[in-house]
Design an enzyme around this catalytic site. Structure first.
Site, mmCIF file in Angstrom:
data_model
loop_
_atom_site.group_PDB
_atom_site.id
_atom_site.type_symbol
_atom_site.label_atom_id
_atom_site.label_comp_id
_atom_site.label_asym_id
_atom_site.label_seq_id
_atom_site.Cartn_x
_atom_site.Cartn_y
_atom_site.Cartn_z
ATOM 1 N N GLY A 8 0.811 -1.216 0.000
ATOM 2 C CA GLY A 8 0.000 0.000 0.000
ATOM 3 C C GLY A 8 0.837 1.255 0.000
ATOM 4 N N ASN A 87 1.569 -2.212 5.387
ATOM 5 C CA ASN A 87 0.908 -0.923 5.537
ATOM 6 C C ASN A 87 -0.470 -0.875 4.898
ATOM 7 O OD1 ASN A 87 0.840 2.207 5.761
ATOM 8 N ND2 ASN A 87 0.663 1.819 3.555
ATOM 9 N N TYR A 152 -12.698 -1.844 11.260
ATOM 10 C CA TYR A 152 -11.314 -1.368 11.237
ATOM 11 C C TYR A 152 -10.612 -1.650 12.568
ATOM 12 C CZ TYR A 152 -7.455 1.957 10.524
ATOM 13 O OH TYR A 152 -6.224 2.550 10.393
ATOM 14 N N LYS A 156 -7.182 -3.992 13.327
ATOM 15 C CA LYS A 156 -5.970 -3.443 13.922
ATOM 16 C C LYS A 156 -5.640 -4.116 15.257
ATOM 17 C CE LYS A 156 -5.145 -0.747 10.506
ATOM 18 N NZ LYS A 156 -3.986 -0.994 9.613
#
Length: 244
Positions: A8, A87, A152, A156
């Site tokens: 990314g 990333n 999200y 993470k």
């Protein structure tokens, strides 16, 4: 010459990390999901201007087979993979009561499965080399949660657990694995926020400013360096003192 592969990395935090590692002397393998990501983008030229080699590898990092081929291609092109920076990531925000299955599954695939895919194949290269650095991009959302980001935040938080597991599994082969957890960083995503939203976020930050992409790149540079040779399984928060 050592090689760093950054997923990314066409723009934003990924591009900043790639450029910093190029300045540190690494040949750079850039990655993004499409050629369009690099249109009207001078990151390749900026990296080559530092005197290192740079090549773009187009790959959907959520796809197991594509990642297997890409890692093989990077190894053949550069001879080694010494640093892997996971990333790549997306958001599909929404409150839990209205979040669709597609919103949840897409974020899980891109943010979380990509880390498994890359660690699986690049990790195998590093195991044969008996050396390597793996650096994963987590987030303060994975540490503290964030309303509207259940998907999200889940990815993470998972990356933090994955980081510690990889550190334990691969440490005996001379491979370190760490994570960084950025807070609110100036990116195109934060540029879209209203003044009220920005003010609310800044109120939570001890340093009273948003982070810059170079703030992230600097810590990644340290974790990739020989100075961090005995640092593994750690999560470094880069947030300007949020949630203290």
């Amino acid at each position: 010459m050592a090689t760093a592969l950054i997923t990314g990395s066409a723009r934003g935090i990924g591009a900043a990390i790639a450029l910093r590692l190029a300045k540190d002397g690494y040949d750079i393998a850039l990655n993004d999901i499409s050629e369009k990501s690099f249109e009207d983008n001078d990151i390749v030229e900026k990296i080559k201007a530092t005197g290192v080699e740079c090549e773009v590898f187009i790959c959907d990092v959520s796809n197991f087979e594509q990642v297997e081929k890409t890692v093989k291609d990077v190894k053949e092109r550069f001879g080694s993979i010494d640093v892997l920076v996971n990333n790549a990531g997306i958001t599909r925000d929404g409150l839990l009561a209205r979040m669709s299955e597609e919103q949840y599954d897409t974020v899980i695939a891109v943010n979380q499965k990509s880390v498994f895919n890359m660690c699986r194949f690049a990790g195998a290269v590093m195991m044969r080399q008996k050396s390597g650095r793996i650096i994963n991009l987590a987030s303060v959302a994975g540490l503290y949660g964030n309303p509207g980001q259940m998907n999200y935040s889940a990815t993470k938080a998972a990356i933090i657990g994955m980081t510690k597991t990889v550190a334990k599994e691969l440490g005996s082969r001379g491979i370190t694995c760490n994570a960084v957890a950025p807070g609110f960083i100036k990116t195109p995503m934060t540029d879209k926020l209203t003044d009220e939203q920005k003010a609310a976020m800044l109120n939570q930050i001890a340093m009273k400013r948003f982070g810059e992409v170079d703030d992230i790149a600097g810590v990644v540079s340290f974790l990739a360096s020989k100075d961090a040779a005995y640092v593994t399984g750690q999560v470094i928060e880069i947030s300007g003192g949020i949630m203290m």
